[in-house]
Write an enzyme that holds these catalytic residues in place. Structure first.
Site, PDB file in Angstrom:
ATOM      1  N   GLU A 123       2.821 -11.810  40.423  1.00 24.58           N
ATOM      2  CA  GLU A 123       4.021 -12.009  39.603  1.00 24.58           C
ATOM      3  C   GLU A 123       5.126 -12.694  40.421  1.00 24.58           C
ATOM      4  O   GLU A 123       5.337 -12.367  41.594  1.00 24.58           O
ATOM      5  CB  GLU A 123       4.528 -10.633  39.125  1.00 24.58           C
ATOM      6  CG  GLU A 123       5.757 -10.735  38.225  1.00 24.58           C
ATOM      7  CD  GLU A 123       6.301  -9.362  37.819  1.00 24.58           C
ATOM      8  OE1 GLU A 123       6.001  -8.361  38.503  1.00 24.58           O
ATOM      9  OE2 GLU A 123       7.034  -9.315  36.816  1.00 24.58           O
ATOM     10  N   CYS A 137       2.849  -7.575  34.790  1.00 28.05           N
ATOM     11  CA  CYS A 137       3.240  -6.349  35.492  1.00 28.05           C
ATOM     12  C   CYS A 137       3.478  -5.116  34.611  1.00 28.05           C
ATOM     13  O   CYS A 137       2.543  -4.446  34.228  1.00 28.05           O
ATOM     14  CB  CYS A 137       4.441  -6.606  36.392  1.00 28.05           C
ATOM     15  SG  CYS A 137       4.636  -5.210  37.554  1.00 28.05           S
ATOM     16  N   LYS A 148       6.600 -12.234  29.813  1.00 22.56           N
ATOM     17  CA  LYS A 148       6.524 -10.784  30.013  1.00 22.56           C
ATOM     18  C   LYS A 148       7.179 -10.064  28.835  1.00 22.56           C
ATOM     19  O   LYS A 148       8.367 -10.274  28.561  1.00 22.56           O
ATOM     20  CB  LYS A 148       7.243 -10.455  31.333  1.00 22.56           C
ATOM     21  CG  LYS A 148       7.184  -9.017  31.777  1.00 22.56           C
ATOM     22  CD  LYS A 148       7.748  -8.910  33.203  1.00 22.56           C
ATOM     23  CE  LYS A 148       7.697  -7.524  33.771  1.00 22.56           C
ATOM     24  NZ  LYS A 148       8.086  -7.492  35.195  1.00 22.56           N
TER      25      LYS A 148
HETATM   26  N1  LIG Z   1       7.475  -6.058  38.278  1.00 20.52           N
HETATM   27  C1  LIG Z   1       7.527  -4.989  37.504  1.00 20.52           C
HETATM   28  O1  LIG Z   1       7.589  -5.081  36.293  1.00 20.52           O
HETATM   29  N2  LIG Z   1       7.515  -3.806  38.137  1.00 20.52           N
HETATM   30  C2  LIG Z   1       7.820  -2.598  37.481  1.00 20.52           C
HETATM   31  C3  LIG Z   1       7.207  -1.447  38.156  1.00 20.52           C
HETATM   32  C4  LIG Z   1       5.831  -1.168  37.711  1.00 20.52           C
HETATM   33  O2  LIG Z   1       5.465  -1.500  36.585  1.00 20.52           O
HETATM   34  O3  LIG Z   1       5.074  -0.594  38.490  1.00 20.52           O
END
Ligand SMILES: NC(=O)NCCC(=O)O
Length: 384
Positions: free
Chosen positions: A119, A233, A196
């Site tokens: 990401e 993510c 996203k």
């Molecule tokens: N980049 C991101 O969305 N991280 C959030 C934390 C997670 O989903 O573990």
């Protein structure tokens, strides 16, 4: 909380369990064993020279009479940022392009058909800071930015589909930012993009300061190697997000991530694996590696001291299959390329055995959810 000194769960199990018990533990934690892929020695040498881990595994499917095996190799790339976060923006971007170019070349040697980066791969994960400059300067056009042009060259040179998750600046719509994955066809053309859908509001993941929830739904991209989707993510915590990609026909769902040990490491081995099982598809979970330090201190809003460090990005990228098997993870502390050979016939084979698509009560869920989101909804609780 473990940092770089703890290599991986796999290494710990191998070191500490007697073989017979190790086999049983692996049967439960990893499902049917994946075959180790023979990778070309020049690829292993190049990985050694480039100081990154290279692992390869193959998932098998049953032979069918009417369909030939549908074999595709995916490459998952996890990496540290090569320059510190306070280096000039342009230098950071070039350094990361150079690093990824080396890894992509090794992926090509290994016959990878579809490669996916982590990401926001062109930048430090600076959203913890809540500062706008210089971090917003990493944003680029999904269609014509320098990173997309870089990926188009890779795609064409290696006849490889490239999934490139970036911070997008949408110049056509008021210059706004998005967290986007650009999908570049093996021809070098931009096939499309996906955004996203779920923005975290947890810990130091202050991403809502920068961009909104995606507005492109759940597109699935038909590539010459199979139908792919990208669940970026935090979307991996949302079973319906995976489901919708699957409803649209995804056979492989990539999950490029940036997440830290203190928050999510115990969730990591479960979520993408569960999604592969529940949706009769392959999932590819990718996480960045190492620590990132930011020039100005920021607080976590928890009364604790301000700090410069986001936390430990624990790598551990892996691929999971619809039959509940999964590859071991890459290490927690090194850059790495995971090559996985998939036989996409396994998706339908598992669907025919378990029938989740057939037995799912989608109409019922749709009807009940339609009611549940109404402001005057009364939860269906039966009381005495
Ligand atoms: N980049 C991101 O969305 N991280 C959030 C934390 C997670 O989903 O573990």
């Amino acid at each position: 909380m473990a940092g770089a000194e703890w290599e991986s769960l796999e290494q710990c199990l191998e070191k500490n369990l007697p073989p017979a018990e190790l086999r049983e533990v692996k049967r439960l934690l990893y499902g049917k064993e994946t075959r180790k892929l023979e990778l070309p020695s020049r690829a292993s040498e190049a990985a050694l020279e480039g100081d990154f881990e290279l692992q390869g595994y193959a998932f098998e499917a049953a032979e069918e009479q009417l369909r030939r095996p549908r074999i595709v190799r995916v490459g998952l790339v996890q990496n540290r940022i090569p320059l510190p976060a306070d280096a000039p923006v342009a230098k950071q971007v070039s350094a990361i392009h150079e690093r990824i170019e080396v890894i992509a070349e090794v992926a090509a040697m290994c016959g990878v058909n579809i490669i996916c980066f982590q990401e926001a791969w062109t930048m430090p994960f600076a959203f913890c800071t809540r500062e706008k400059l210089p971090w917003t300067e990493f944003a680029e056009s999904a269609e014509a930015g320098p990173t997309t042009r870089f990926c188009q060259k890779l795609a064409k040179k290696y006849d490889m589909v490239v999934v490139s998750p970036i911070l997008e600046r949408d110049e056509e719509h008021g210059d706004v930012l998005w967290n986007t994955a650009v999908v570049i066809s093996s021809s070098g053309a931009v096939l499309g993009k996906t955004r996203k859908n779920h923005i975290p509001r947890v810990g130091d993941f202050n991403e809502s300061t920068y961009y909104m929830e995606g507005n492109l739904g759940h597109p699935v991209f038909q590539t010459k190697f199979g139908r792919i989707a990208v669940n970026i993510c935090y979307g991996r915590h949302h079973p319906l997000n995976w489901l919708m990609f699957s409803v649209n026909g995804a056979e492989i769902i990539f999950n490029p991530s940036a997440t830290i040990g203190a928050l999510s490491e115990s969730l990591w081995p479960i979520e993408a694996r569960n999604a592969a099982i529940a949706n009769h598809c392959f999932t590819c979970a990718i996480n960045r590696v190492g620590e990132e330090f930011f020039p100005n201190e920021f607080t976590s809003g928890d009364g604790k001291k301000a700090h410069h460090n986001f936390g430990y990005f624990y790598g551990s990228s892996y691929v999971a299959a619809p039959d509940s098997s999964r590859t071991p993870g890459l290490s927690r502390n090194r850059d790495g390329l995971l090559v996985a050979e998939l036989n996409l016939n396994l998706c339908r084979q598992m669907s025919d055995i378990w029938n989740f698509k057939m037995t799912g009560r989608y109409e019922m869920y749709a009807r009940e959810l339609t009611e549940a989101v109404k402001p005057d909804y009364n939860p269906n609780i039966v009381k005495e």
